[in-house]
Motif scaffolding. Structure first.
Motif, short mmCIF file in Angstrom:
data_model
loop_
_atom_site.label_atom_id
_atom_site.label_comp_id
_atom_site.label_asym_id
_atom_site.label_seq_id
_atom_site.Cartn_x
_atom_site.Cartn_y
_atom_site.Cartn_z
N ALA A 1 0.83 -1.19 0.00
CA ALA A 1 0.00 0.00 0.00
C ALA A 1 0.87 1.25 0.00
N PRO A 2 0.39 2.34 -0.62
CA PRO A 2 1.19 3.58 -0.67
C PRO A 2 1.66 4.06 0.70
N GLU A 3 0.78 4.03 1.70
CA GLU A 3 1.19 4.49 3.03
C GLU A 3 2.27 3.61 3.64
N GLN A 4 2.24 2.33 3.29
CA GLN A 4 3.26 1.41 3.77
C GLN A 4 4.58 1.68 3.06
N ALA A 5 4.52 1.99 1.76
CA ALA A 5 5.72 2.30 1.00
C ALA A 5 6.40 3.56 1.52
N LEU A 6 5.61 4.48 2.04
CA LEU A 6 6.16 5.74 2.57
C LEU A 6 6.68 5.59 3.99
N PRO B 1 0.10 -8.65 -11.81
CA PRO B 1 -0.25 -7.68 -10.77
C PRO B 1 -0.65 -6.34 -11.40
N PRO B 2 -1.28 -5.47 -10.63
CA PRO B 2 -1.78 -4.21 -11.21
C PRO B 2 -0.69 -3.27 -11.70
N TYR B 3 0.50 -3.36 -11.10
CA TYR B 3 1.60 -2.49 -11.52
C TYR B 3 2.85 -3.33 -11.79
N LEU B 4 3.60 -2.93 -12.81
CA LEU B 4 4.83 -3.62 -13.18
C LEU B 4 5.96 -2.60 -13.24
N ALA B 5 7.14 -2.99 -12.79
CA ALA B 5 8.30 -2.10 -12.82
C ALA B 5 9.56 -2.94 -12.81
N ASP B 6 10.68 -2.33 -13.15
CA ASP B 6 11.94 -3.06 -13.25
C ASP B 6 12.63 -3.24 -11.90
N GLN C 1 5.01 3.45 -8.78
CA GLN C 1 3.76 3.10 -9.45
C GLN C 1 2.59 3.11 -8.46
N HIS C 2 2.81 2.50 -7.28
CA HIS C 2 1.73 2.47 -6.29
C HIS C 2 1.34 3.88 -5.84
N LEU C 3 2.33 4.76 -5.78
CA LEU C 3 2.08 6.11 -5.29
C LEU C 3 1.46 7.02 -6.35
N GLU C 4 1.87 6.88 -7.61
CA GLU C 4 1.55 7.89 -8.60
C GLU C 4 0.71 7.41 -9.79
N SER C 5 0.80 6.14 -10.17
CA SER C 5 0.14 5.69 -11.40
C SER C 5 -1.37 5.58 -11.23
N PRO C 6 -2.12 5.81 -12.30
CA PRO C 6 -3.57 5.64 -12.23
C PRO C 6 -3.94 4.21 -11.86
N LEU D 1 -7.87 -0.55 -4.28
CA LEU D 1 -6.58 -0.02 -4.70
C LEU D 1 -6.49 1.51 -4.56
N ALA D 2 -7.41 2.09 -3.83
CA ALA D 2 -7.38 3.53 -3.63
C ALA D 2 -6.06 3.96 -2.98
N LYS D 3 -5.48 5.07 -3.46
CA LYS D 3 -4.21 5.55 -2.91
C LYS D 3 -4.37 5.98 -1.46
N ASP D 4 -5.50 6.61 -1.16
CA ASP D 4 -5.80 7.08 0.20
C ASP D 4 -6.49 5.96 0.96
#
Length: 511
Positions: A184-189, A215-220, A228-233, A256-259
């Motif tokens: 989750a974004p808050e966990q990443a922060l 998964p919903p987001y992919l990155a290298d 991606q979790h913080l900023e991507s739609p 998957l809401a950011k907030d």
């Protein structure tokens, strides 16, 4: 050094390695005292050197307490905990089944009813954990197992943080607890307010992956993933497949809401929403085995939502004591049967059954369920289950054997009759007296007089066991009359029946 055969606490024998995680590595083992398979999790070697040993030890010990507090069928049971040399260990229920990572890899995107049924079970576990002020914080496919009966198990609450403590940022190597792909974004922060809704976010990631295959987001890299979790739609499942109900797509977007405040209020709320898409009849998975295997004798079980296809996704891990990982030969089958008999000689019936089951799962698809060697091994397996006291599984196994033995050798074969008799024994042990008597009566009608005497004895015992003592006496008196007419008065069998009648008489008088 840990290896197969190592004994822990003079009780647990390690059999084969299962896998490794962030906190430790896991071995399958055998509990010699209670004759059952277990999983033994050890603190990862060298971990205590990488971080403050006190914190690591405290975290590992807390895992045992946290998991033991969760009395839920979707959480592995904790049996024991202790120290072995320099290592801490936890003894837990050994969970068979398929990791969700393998489930998606083998089947691709899953049908909507499956995903809904699976997700509802995960929510049930999370609701129980959150009610106990526990947050998992690392929910991901690699921590989820779908068992042979369809029950979902949530693994590794060891990284959970107790909500009312001051340890929300507890780490092992200075990294944030969790897995970036599902974080989750808050966990990443690194927020100190990570709570139950972080688990709901991870659940949204898991449901998305089950439906889409990725998964919903992919990155290298991890940093890119967190970005991606913080900023991507937020992605929509409906963009990848058109059979997903709009409301289910909306639910996953909400998860998957950011907030965190934009997510559902609780796991219980999500559970109730998912139920509407979990149909009573679950479709077969695309790459499931084509038919039920008697080597994995699970009777038709039910989700809270309906019956499961038999044996659709069961997977077995290889036992170190069984045949090697390569294709088993018939010599391997004979070797495991011999090993099982040796274990039975030491009263290790559960371990013997496990060894036979593991071998059968590998060998039966190769040689066929009805080949003579496999049938003999299945008979051994059913017998070991009875000796281990697992009469329910033994009953199902014997019923399957009756079908296959009859097809192979005909209904009059002695092995078929023996299996029918064992079915009656299992039914009686399970308290199913009416069914047991019906099974024995069917056998009795097909038996010559002398062969029917033991059946009549067993029927009298069951009749007495359900409180019909007078009728049981009448059955034994008639049996003794027939036995004396055929054998005279000397045979030992007559004395045994007389002793049984006298014993029942004493019990009736005492009652």
């Amino acid at each position: 050094m840990l290896q197969a055969g190592t004994r822990i606490a003079d009780r647990y024998e390690l059999t084969y390695p299962v896998g490794s995680g962030g906190m430790g590595h896991v071995w399958a083992g055998y509990d010699e005292r209670l004759d059952r398979p277990v999983a033994v999790k050890f603190l990862k070697p060298g971990l205590a050197v990488e971080a403050d040993r006190h914190d690591v030890v405290e975290r590992f010990q807390r895992e045992a307490r946290i998991t033991a507090r969760l009395d839920h069928p979707g959480v592995p049971t904790v049996h024991d905990a202790g120290v072995f040399g320099d290592d801490l260990y936890i003894v837990m229920q050994l969970v068979p089944g398929t990791l969700f990572t393998d489930l998606v890899a083998e089947n691709g995107p899953l049908p909507v009813p499956w995903v809904a049924a699976i997700g509802a079970q995960i929510c049930s576990v999370l609701a129980a954990a959150h009610a106990a002020s526990l947050v998992h914080r690392d929910l991901k496919p690699n921590n989820l197992i779908l068992g042979p009966t369809g029950l979902v198990k949530v693994l590794d609450f060891g990284v959970a943080a107790v909500l009312d403590t001051d340890l929300p940022k507890l780490t092992v190597t200075g990294e944030t607890i969790g897995t970036p792909t599902y974080m989750a974004p808050e966990q990443a922060l690194g927020s100190s307010s990570v709570g139950p809704r972080a688990d709901l976010y991870a659940l949204g990631c898991v449901l998305y992956e089950l439906l889409v295959g990725d998964p919903p987001y992919l990155a290298d890299n991890a940093l890119g993933m967190l970005h991606q979790h913080l900023e991507s739609p937020i992605p929509h499942v409906a963009d990848s497949r058109d059979d997903v109900p709009a409301q289910l797509d909306k639910l996953i977007v909400t998860l998957l809401a950011k907030d965190p405040q934009g997510r559902p209020d609780s796991a219980a709320v999500v559970y109730r929403q998912l139920l509407q898409w979990a149909s009573a009849e679950l479709p077969d998975l695309a790459k499931a085995p084509p038919e039920h295997s008697a080597a994995d004798p699970t009777s038709p079980h039910r989700f809270p939502f309906g019956p499961l296809p038999r044996d659709t996704i069961a997977r077995a891990r290889p036992a170190a004591s069984a045949a090697p990982a390569s294709i088993p030969s018939l010599n391997d089958v004979h070797a495991v049967r011999a090993q099982a008999l040796a274990l039975a000689d030491d009263d290790r019936f559960g371990q013997a059954a496990d060894a036979l089951q593991t071998m059968l799962r590998r060998a039966a698809p190769i040689y066929g369920q009805r080949s003579p060697e496999i049938l003999e091994a299945r008979l051994d397996y059913a017998g070991m289950l009875m000796l281990a006291g697992d009469f329910r599984t033994a009953l199902v196994t014997f019923e399957q054997l009756i079908t296959d033995l009859t097809a192979q050798y005909g209904p009059e074969h002695q092995a078929v009759r023996e299996c029918r008799l064992q079915v009656a024994t299992c039914q009686a042990e399970l308290g199913e007296a009416t069914e047991a008597l019906r099974t024995l009566q069917d056998l009795l009608r097909e038996s010559p007089d002398a062969e029917g005497f033991p059946l009549r004895t067993q029927m009298a015992v069951i009749t007495a066991g359900v409180g019909q003592v007078d009728e049981a006496f009448q059955q034994l008196d008639a049996l003794l009359a027939d036995m004396r007419s055929m054998f005279g008065t000397d045979p030992m069998e007559i004395a045994e029946v007389e002793a049984l009648r006298d014993h029942l008489r004493r019990l009736a008088d005492e009652g």
